[in-house]
Every structure is written in structure tokens, then in C-alpha cells.
Design an enzyme around this catalytic site. Structure first.
Site, PDB file in Angstrom:
ATOM      1  N   ASP A  67       0.742  -1.049   0.008  1.00 13.50           N
ATOM      2  CA  ASP A  67       0.022  -0.229  -0.077  1.00 13.50           C
ATOM      3  C   ASP A  67       0.883   1.429  -0.014  1.00 13.50           C
ATOM      4  OD1 ASP A  67      -2.030   1.786   0.158  1.00 13.50           O
ATOM      5  OD2 ASP A  67      -3.190   1.019   1.807  1.00 13.50           O
ATOM      6  N   ASP A  68       0.694   1.984  -1.077  1.00 12.16           N
ATOM      7  CA  ASP A  68       1.768   3.215  -1.121  1.00 12.16           C
ATOM      8  C   ASP A  68       3.129   2.922  -1.154  1.00 12.16           C
ATOM      9  OD1 ASP A  68      -0.931   4.408  -0.679  1.00 12.16           O
ATOM     10  OD2 ASP A  68      -0.441   5.602   0.748  1.00 12.16           O
ATOM     11  N   CYS A 112      -6.091   4.210  -3.107  1.00 10.65           N
ATOM     12  CA  CYS A 112      -6.471   2.876  -2.950  1.00 10.65           C
ATOM     13  C   CYS A 112      -7.708   2.260  -3.559  1.00 10.65           C
ATOM     14  CB  CYS A 112      -6.669   3.036  -1.447  1.00 10.65           C
ATOM     15  SG  CYS A 112      -5.125   3.253  -0.563  1.00 10.65           S
ATOM     16  N   ARG A 161      -7.885  -1.084  -6.130  1.00 10.28           N
ATOM     17  CA  ARG A 161      -8.137  -2.318  -5.915  1.00 10.28           C
ATOM     18  C   ARG A 161      -9.529  -2.775  -6.575  1.00 10.28           C
ATOM     19  NH1 ARG A 161      -5.174  -2.602  -0.660  1.00 10.28           N
ATOM     20  NH2 ARG A 161      -3.957  -0.989  -0.845  1.00 10.28           N
ATOM     21  N   LYS A 165      -5.611  -5.382   3.806  1.00  5.24           N
ATOM     22  CA  LYS A 165      -6.557  -4.185   3.624  1.00  5.24           C
ATOM     23  C   LYS A 165      -7.327  -4.550   2.566  1.00  5.24           C
ATOM     24  CE  LYS A 165      -6.101   0.393   2.240  1.00  5.24           C
ATOM     25  NZ  LYS A 165      -5.293   1.746   2.307  1.00  5.24           N
ATOM     26  N   HIS A 222     -10.708  -2.382   1.512  1.00  6.48           N
ATOM     27  CA  HIS A 222     -10.864  -1.179   1.133  1.00  6.48           C
ATOM     28  C   HIS A 222     -12.100  -1.120  -0.157  1.00  6.48           C
ATOM     29  CE1 HIS A 222      -9.474   3.347   1.437  1.00  6.48           C
ATOM     30  NE2 HIS A 222     -10.584   3.456   1.782  1.00  6.48           N
ATOM     31  N   SER A 243      -8.616   1.910   5.324  1.00 10.31           N
ATOM     32  CA  SER A 243      -7.254   2.477   5.505  1.00 10.31           C
ATOM     33  C   SER A 243      -6.854   2.388   6.831  1.00 10.31           C
ATOM     34  CB  SER A 243      -6.966   3.651   4.879  1.00 10.31           C
ATOM     35  OG  SER A 243      -6.935   3.700   3.338  1.00 10.31           O
ATOM     36  N   HIS A 255       1.382   2.297   4.164  1.00  7.28           N
ATOM     37  CA  HIS A 255       0.575   3.324   4.185  1.00  7.28           C
ATOM     38  C   HIS A 255       0.586   4.098   5.534  1.00  7.28           C
ATOM     39  CE1 HIS A 255      -3.503   5.444   4.413  1.00  7.28           C
ATOM     40  NE2 HIS A 255      -3.602   5.497   3.052  1.00  7.28           N
ATOM     41  N   ASP A 311      -0.509  -0.686  -4.847  1.00 11.20           N
ATOM     42  CA  ASP A 311      -1.640   0.039  -5.190  1.00 11.20           C
ATOM     43  C   ASP A 311      -1.624   1.152  -5.919  1.00 11.20           C
ATOM     44  OD1 ASP A 311      -0.989   1.442  -2.881  1.00 11.20           O
ATOM     45  OD2 ASP A 311      -3.359   1.551  -2.375  1.00 11.20           O
ATOM     46  N   ASN A 312      -0.590   2.010  -5.501  1.00 20.43           N
ATOM     47  CA  ASN A 312      -0.507   3.353  -6.140  1.00 20.43           C
ATOM     48  C   ASN A 312       0.853   3.876  -5.663  1.00 20.43           C
ATOM     49  OD1 ASN A 312      -2.938   3.956  -3.657  1.00 20.43           O
ATOM     50  ND2 ASN A 312      -0.857   4.999  -3.323  1.00 20.43           N
ATOM     51  N   LYS A 324       1.329   9.340  -5.222  1.00 19.06           N
ATOM     52  CA  LYS A 324       0.150   8.940  -5.070  1.00 19.06           C
ATOM     53  C   LYS A 324      -0.809  10.026  -5.208  1.00 19.06           C
ATOM     54  CE  LYS A 324      -2.948   7.576  -1.151  1.00 19.06           C
ATOM     55  NZ  LYS A 324      -2.697   7.127   0.169  1.00 19.06           N
TER      56      LYS A 324
HETATM   57 MG    MG Z   1      -2.686   3.232  -1.080  1.00 21.22          MG
END
Ligand code: MG
Length: 480
Positions: free
Chosen positions: A51-52, A91, A95, A148, A150, A173, A249, A301-302, A322
Site C-alpha cells: 500500500d503506497d 487505494c 483495488r 486491507k 477497502h 485504510s 501506508h 496499489d499506487n 500517489k
Molecule cells: Mg494506497
């Protein structure tokens, strides 16, 4: 035995040739019958989603001080992409695209505001969407989601109602449900404590811990993943494991064993624990003998949340992070691993999280439904044989709008806006970069290439025509 062999032997006489052809025909019939009766050799599929995490945050992607030996080994043994794209800048849309193989705008999960689901959201991934788990279920896969989600925290949207047999993780998150008495502003993130955020840890549809002890999340996710793999060590049933880390994240948490281990500070500690977790998964596959029948993908994810300063990661040489449709927002580390099947190397071919569902389905012998538009490609021949990618383009969505499009090395920005803050700026003619020549997107080449601009503009218009208007899931709020 091939027909050529029968032909080569035909000089010995027609009787001999006839016998051989007859035997070959029988053999072909037998093989065909056996193929019809036995299921294809369906690989296990593991998706590890950070994540991130930024393009520049792993040692095998050039980070100078974060150590990621397990991901580096995975990359050395597998296929490392240098141009791998997430299909979302934040996010929730990212996803949705991963789970469905379709741009999030098709499921009502891509908006300018709000950009993601929140604890007061009443929407989620519509049940009419078919997730990778639901599709692989058609080939009798066991399925687990760890981490996660989301894509909606109400029961009808949770993983257990979207094709996953089981779930352990945070439904959204880890910086949500902020406790009002927590330190104000950034202070809570600089020295984070789990009780500053009242986020729930869920098992299936039930909350089992609140606030979740975030310091042990990465470790517990790893244990859950390893346990699930071990349950399948007999290899009698294929499985899908979606391991979506809560980290890195912000707020950043790691277990005691990873405190102050990295020269990159807290962020480095957290990434190094995620790397350890990848090692746990791959070691378990090796020890159980499942490695040679398991496709593992690692990506994020990003891009990095760079407005968080030292708490956020790095996009390396890419621009912005992001929330942005510049390369740093969506180009990610991407590693595919399957010993003996994925051809090791580094590829500059294009790939996307959108392609994971079609690739996994092709390998599992599951046909994609014909009643909806897919945005992904089957990358099997790239993975297995190093052939050219069928993907030549990428669409960069912000909300419902195509902000940019890439085809080959060329990327046209119709609208630009920094990831966080600022205002959208429309460009006519669009800003044009050659992102192979200029991956940092510094030099506008629009005036010399009107033909390329016309082609990319047309491509974006064609794409927009394929989008059907659907209700926004992000706009739905829970009743007060
Ligand atoms: Mg993210």
C-alpha cells in the site's frame, strides 16, 4: 510421436505406415479423451499488494538504503517489470481494478471526491462485479483474502461475499477512524500509536480487535498467509491468496523485531518487514514443494504518499506520487515469480494490475465472461517465453476523467493536477512526453508531433465511449 515419424518410415511399406498411422490416431484419441476428463494443471495464484509503496522503494528498483533481500531474490528468480502500472491513483479505485480486471470507473468506484471509501461510506464493490476470486472459484480454487480490503466494509461488500472463502484484515485504510483525543495534525504520525486510530481488524464478517494493534499487522498477515499455504501443501486443490498489506501506508507501524533496523528510518523499517513477509511466503512455497506450481505477483496499489514527507516513500526518478496521473502516481514495482515457468529477467514491456485477472484466469482455464468489457490482457506468453506484451496502451484515470493516455513510448496529458492540492489544468494541445526517453516527464514534445497527439486523443475518445454510466458507490453515505 509425430506424423513426421510415420512419414519418414513410409519407405518400409504401406502396411507399416498404415499400422503407425493407426497407432498414432489411437494415441491422439486417448490423449484427447484424457484431456477432456482431467482438469488442467491449474497453478496456485498469490497476489501480494503493498500500500503506497513507490517505484523507487526497493533495492532491486534502486533504493540506496532500504534493504529488500527477499524481493530482490524474487526479482532475480522471476520477471521484473520496469513499466508496470497500477490502474488507480489511490487505494479504492486501484483495488477495484485489480479485483475485477476493469477500470474502476466501470464499477462506480472512481470519483474526484471522495476518492476512496471511508468508515461512513455505504457503498462498495457492487455484487454484480466478478472478482478474480469469483472467477477462479469456477475452477474449484480455495480463496483467501488477507489484509486491507477497502472495497466496502458492509457485509455485502466484504471479501467473504466477493468470492473469498475467508478474510482477515482491515476493511479500510489504517489512518481512518482517527480518535479525537489523539495528538493534532501530523504529530500523531511522527510517533504513531495504534490507539490513535480506532480501526477494526476483521475475521470474515466480524470485528475481532478494535483498535487493531497495528504494530503486529504485517507479522500476523504473514502468519495467516503461511498457514493458508500450508493447508494446501498436499497440492490436491489449487488456491488463490490475496495478501494486501496495510503497510507502508501511514501511519507507519512495524513489529518490535524491525524497530530501528533500517538506515531509511521508520519508513525503511516498515518496508523491510513487508520484505521479510514476502520471504516467509516464498520460503513456505519452497519448503512445501508448491513453488513450481505457484504464480506469485508482487506490486503496489499506487505511488508513494510523498506529501507525507519522511513518512512517505519514493517514486525514484518518476514525477509526483500517489493521487497523481504523472508516472510516480501509478508506475509501480512489478515482479512475477514462478520457478520453472516464468522466464527470469527484466522486461521493459508494459504490464498492469488490470492484466493479472485475465492472466490468472487463462492459466486456470477459466474463460472470461462475455457480458462485460475487460481492460486487461493475458500476459502468459510474456511471462513464460519473454514474448512481446499484448499491452501497448495505458489509460490514466482521475475520477471519471481520462487525464492522460500512453501508447508505446508516448504519453499525452489532457489534464494535469498534482496528487494532493492544486487545481486541474486542461491542456489543448495536450502535453506530450516520451516516457521511455524522458521517464521523469520533464520535456513537452507536443509541438513537433501533432500526428501522435491526434492518435492519442482519438484513443482516449474511443476509450471513453466504452464506459457505461453507473451509480457512484463512493457518493453513498451511511445514514447518520
Ligand atoms: Mg494506497
Amino acid at each position: 510421436m509425430s506424423p513426421d515419424i510415420a512419414l519418414n518410415h513410409s519407405q518400409r511399406g504401406w502396411t507399416c505406415t498404415f499400422t503407425r498411422v493407426f497407432v498414432i490416431a489411437l494415441s491422439v484419441t486417448f490423449v484427447a479423451t484424457a484431456a477432456a476428463q482431467e482438469p488442467p494443471n491449474r497453478p496456485n495464484v498469490i497476489l501480494i499488494f503493498a500500500d503506497d509503496l513507490g517505484y523507487g522503494d526497493l533495492s532491486c528498483y534502486g533504493h540506496p538504503t532500504i534493504r529488500t533481500p527477499h524481493l530482490d531474490r524474487m526479482a532475480a528468480e522471476g520477471l521484473r517489470f520496469t513499466q508496470f502500472y497500477s490502474a488507480g491513483i489511490v487505494c479504492t479505485p486501484s483495488r477495484a481494478a485489480l479485483m475485477t480486471g476493469r477500470h474502476a470507473v466501470r464499477s462506480g468506484l472512481s470519483e474526484e471526491s471522495p476518492r476512496v471509501l471511508f468508515p461512513d461510506s455505504g457503498g462498495g464493490l457492487p455484487e454484480s462485479e466478478l472478482t478474480i476470486a469469483e472467477l477462479l472459484k469456477q475452477a474449484n480454487y480455495d480463496t483467501a483474502c488477507v489484509g486491507k480490503w477497502h472495497l466496502g466494509h458492509l457485509p455485502q461488500f466484504l471479501p467473504t461475499n466477493q468470492g473469498f472463502d475467508r478474510y482477515l484484515g482491515l476493511p479500510y485504510s489504517n489512518d481512518m477512524d482517527r480518535v479525537p483525543t489523539s495528538p493534532k495534525g501530523l504529530q500523531a504520525f511522527l510517533d504513531p500509536r495504534s490507539d490513535y486510530w480506532n480501526v477494526p481488524l476483521m475475521r470474515d464478517t466480524k470485528i475481532v480487535e478494535r483498535p487493531a494493534d497495528q504494530t503486529t499487522l504485517t507479522k500476523r498477515y504473514a502468519e495467516e498467509a503461511v498457514g493458508f499455504i500450508n493447508e494446501h501443501k498436499l497440492g490436491d486443490k489449487p488456491f488463490l491468496l490475496y495478501l494486501a498489506h496495510t503497510m507502508p501506508h501511514v501511519p507507519l507501524f512495524r513489529s518490535r523485531e524491525f524497530e530501528n533496523v533500517s538506515r531509511r528510518g521508520l519508513y525503511g523499517d516498515v518496508v523491510e518487514e513487508v520484505d521479510w513477509s514476502v520471504g516467509q511466503v516464498l520460503d513456505t512455497l519452497r519448503e512445501t514443494g508448491l513453488a513450481e506450481n505457484t504464480l506469485v505477483w508482487f506490486t503496489s496499489d499506487n505511488g508513494p504518499w510523498i506529501v507525507k514527507g519522511l513518512q512517505g516513500g519514493s517514486a525514484g526518478l518518476l514525477r509526483d506520487g500517489k493521487g497523481s496521473t504523472f508516472e510516480g502516481g501509478v508506475r509501480e514495482p512489478g515482479i512475477a515469480w514462478w520457478p520453472g515457468t516464468v522466464k527470469p529477467g527484466v522486461t521493459t514491456e508494459l504490464g498492469s494490475t488490470l492484466d493479472i485477472l485475465p492472466t490468472a484466469c487463462a492459466m486456470a482455464g477459466v474463460e472470461l465472461p462475455k457480458d462485460r468489457k475487460y481492460d486487461g490482457y493475458d500476459l502468459s506468453s510474456l511471462l513464460k517465453n519473454g514474448e512481446a506484451s499484448p499491452r501497448h496502451e495505458m489509460f490514466y484515470y482521475r475520477g471519471q476523467d481520462v487525464f492522460a493516455v500512453r501508447q508505446g513510448p508516448w504519453k499525452a496529458h489532457f489534464t494535469t493536477q498534482i496528487g494532493y492540492g492544486g487545481q486541474p489544468e486542461k491542456h489543448d494541445p495536450p502535453v506530450l512526453y516520451n516516457v521511455e526517453l524522458d521517464p521523469s516527464e520533464t520535456t513537452n514534445m507536443a509541438k513537433d508531433h501533432p500526428d501522435i497527439i491526434a492518435r492519442l486523443t482519438d484513443l482516449a475518445e474511443q476509450q471513453k465511449k466504452t464506459i457505461e454510466k453507473v451509480p457512484s458507490q463512493l457518493a453513498i453515505k451511511l445514514p447518520e
